[in-house]
Design an enzyme around this catalytic site. Structure first.
Site, PDB file in Angstrom:
ATOM      1  N   GLU A  76       9.566   8.667 -16.750  1.00 47.39           N
ATOM      2  CA  GLU A  76       8.153   9.033 -16.942  1.00 47.39           C
ATOM      3  C   GLU A  76       7.672   8.614 -18.327  1.00 47.39           C
ATOM      4  O   GLU A  76       6.547   8.140 -18.501  1.00 47.39           O
ATOM      5  CB  GLU A  76       7.976  10.544 -16.771  1.00 47.39           C
ATOM      6  CG  GLU A  76       8.258  11.012 -15.348  1.00 47.39           C
ATOM      7  CD  GLU A  76       8.339  12.532 -15.274  1.00 47.39           C
ATOM      8  OE1 GLU A  76       7.421  13.133 -14.725  1.00 47.39           O
ATOM      9  OE2 GLU A  76       9.327  13.118 -15.757  1.00 47.39           O
ATOM     10  N   HIS A 108       0.828  -1.218   0.000  1.00 47.12           N
ATOM     11  CA  HIS A 108       0.000   0.000   0.000  1.00 47.12           C
ATOM     12  C   HIS A 108       0.859   1.265   0.000  1.00 47.12           C
ATOM     13  O   HIS A 108       0.407   2.325   0.439  1.00 47.12           O
ATOM     14  CB  HIS A 108      -0.943   0.039   1.214  1.00 47.12           C
ATOM     15  CG  HIS A 108      -1.680  -1.238   1.466  1.00 47.12           C
ATOM     16  ND1 HIS A 108      -2.940  -1.491   0.978  1.00 47.12           N
ATOM     17  CD2 HIS A 108      -1.294  -2.376   2.104  1.00 47.12           C
ATOM     18  CE1 HIS A 108      -3.321  -2.697   1.355  1.00 47.12           C
ATOM     19  NE2 HIS A 108      -2.330  -3.272   2.024  1.00 47.12           N
TER      20      HIS A 108
END
Ligand code: ARG
Length: 461
Positions: free
Chosen positions: A291, A157
């Site tokens: 990216e 998480h």
């Protein structure tokens, strides 16, 4: 003027708009090597089978070799009027080899021709990709070995979970890439059947030898059904499916590089070679390449979806829709090669920050599981009770605030009286990673062994 290839049927040539929508030479020019290769095999077979003369076959083969040479020196300039690579090569061949050229298309159609060329192209590309994947795996294995005992936080998480080693984290990607290679290899094995000889769709009445062309082109066998041979594009779809999974792996690694290189994490610094600056903020080192690797997955997943949609409604056999199969595959191959090169370069030259990673690993009570496990192992406590006790100790430490291993024994015993001083042996991030010696676990000794094993499994050919 009507087409030199199929003009007999027509009184005049197509409109400019017809030509614009129909033309594929702008992209299928990339099939030239495969087209020449397949045509040479076909011509040789026609001669062996006595369908054309040896002299004609020799003239055709010499002409095709010349065309390939011309194309490599930029002398062969295809024209849009001739639609695609197949017709361009054939009409150039007519100039170079005369009458014989007109015999090449005996017992053949562009339908089996393009299916063959494209399979050859995808096969060649899978081999190139495999080499690029090996290079990335090799870099990741090297870096994993160098950082086998560098401690970092492991997350679930994106919350601190348990400490792991950087080497272990990097080797996770080596496994993913290994499965990607397996998927491409599987696709390659299935695609390796030769459509040539299926002709337009029904086969041919000429006494051809499909086994000869299949063998000459390195295929395992001729495709069994002529209708399937000319209308199947599974091989392109499987290629794109394997590519889509690979690109998600690269995207996840790209995402991790973006996170790790930000100031707040500071786990890694990309080299100048793979960083970009800002036009306004002088301090910036942006991870643009990571990216873009992450973003380019959009095109590749789109290519897979696009081709599935093109094919799904097509009745057998060939339809011109199938010409739309090539661009997504070509673009995907180019994109993947670039992303793999960028990822390899980034991972090869990135500098990891041992202190930052270790400090981060100590935040968020990462030894809580070790504490609970200790209560189970040493005190015989059921795991659920141990989990509860460790959770209460975390709450206590959070209030102090301090790390778990900084609590005093007295403080610990106020929560769980059975705890004794030997608990400190299992607390702390070093102890934690060193204890994870189960098969496939993150202990540094495991990571070193896993890196060595990965070398054998993936890099020794
Ligand atoms: N350029 C075409 C393609 O890529 C070649 C096959 C043409 N066949 C036909 N029947 N029109 O699909």
């Amino acid at each position: 003027t009507t087409s030199p290839i199929w003009g007999g049927r027509f009184a005049r040539g197509p409109s400019a708009i017809m030509e614009d929508i129909n033309v594929s030479i702008d992209f299928d020019c990339r099939l030239i090597r495969q087209d020449v290769r397949a045509s040479k095999a076909h011509a040789a077979m026609l001669a062996t089978c006595g369908i054309i003369s040896q002299a004609d076959s020799a003239a055709i083969v010499a002409g095709l070799d010349l065309i390939l040479a011309e194309s490599e020196t930029g002398q062969f300039v295809p024209t849009r009027a001739l639609e695609d690579i197949h017709m361009n090569v054939e009409s150039r061949l007519a100039v170079l080899s005369g009458e014989a050229a007109g015999r090449l298309h005996t017992a053949r159609s562009r339908n089996d021709q393009v299916a063959t060329d494209f399979r050859l192209w995808v096969r060649d590309t899978i081999d190139d990709l495999d080499r690029a994947l090996i290079r990335l795996q090799a870099v990741l294995i090297d870096r994993a070995e160098q950082h086998a005992d560098w401690i970092m936080p492991g997350f679930t998480h994106l919350q601190a979970a348990q400490p792991v080693t950087l080497g272990h984290h990097l080797l996770a990607y080596v496994e993913m890439l290994g499965r990607d290679r397996g998927r491409f290899t599987d696709a390659r094995r299935r695609l390796n059947e030769c459509p040539l000889g299926a002709a337009a769709l029904a086969g041919t009445s000429f006494p051809i030898d499909r086994r000869q062309t299949a063998a000459a082109l390195g295929f395992d066998r001729p495709a069994a059904n002529s209708l399937d041979a000319v209308s199947d594009r599974d091989f392109a779809i499987e290629f794109l499916a394997a590519a889509a999974i690979l690109t998600t792996h690269l995207s996840r690694l790209g995402e991790e590089i973006v996170i790790w290189s930000c100031e707040q994490f500071g786990f890694l610094r990309l080299s100048d070679d793979f960083s970009t600056g800002s036009s306004i903020m002088p301090q910036k080192r942006n991870p643009d390449a990571a990216e873009l690797v992450r973003a380019k997955s959009g095109r590749i997943i789109g290519a897979l979806t696009g081709l599935l949609i093109v094919i799904k409604g097509l009745p057998l056999a060939y339809a011109k829709d199938m010409q739309e199969d090539k661009e997504p595959v070509f673009q995907t191959a180019d994109t993947l090669m670039l992303c793999l090169a960028a990822m390899t370069g980034m991972m090869e030259t990135a500098a990891f920050d041992r202190a930052r990673m270790r400090a981060a690993a100590e935040r968020g009570f990462p030894s809580a599981t070790d504490l609970a496990d200790w209560l189970v192992r040493v005190k015989g406590m059921p795991f659920r009770r141990a989990h509860h006790a460790a959770g209460s100790l975390v709450r206590l430490a959070e209030g102090v605030p301090c790390r778990l291993e900084e609590l005093t024994l007295v403080q610990m015993q106020s929560v769980e009286p059975s705890i004794d001083a030997s608990v400190f042996d299992v607390l702390g991030v070093e102890r934690s990673v060193e204890s994870r010696t189960s098969e496939g676990g993150t202990a540094p000794a495991n990571v070193r062994a896993a890196a060595a094993a990965a070398r054998t499994r993936f890099l020794s050919l």
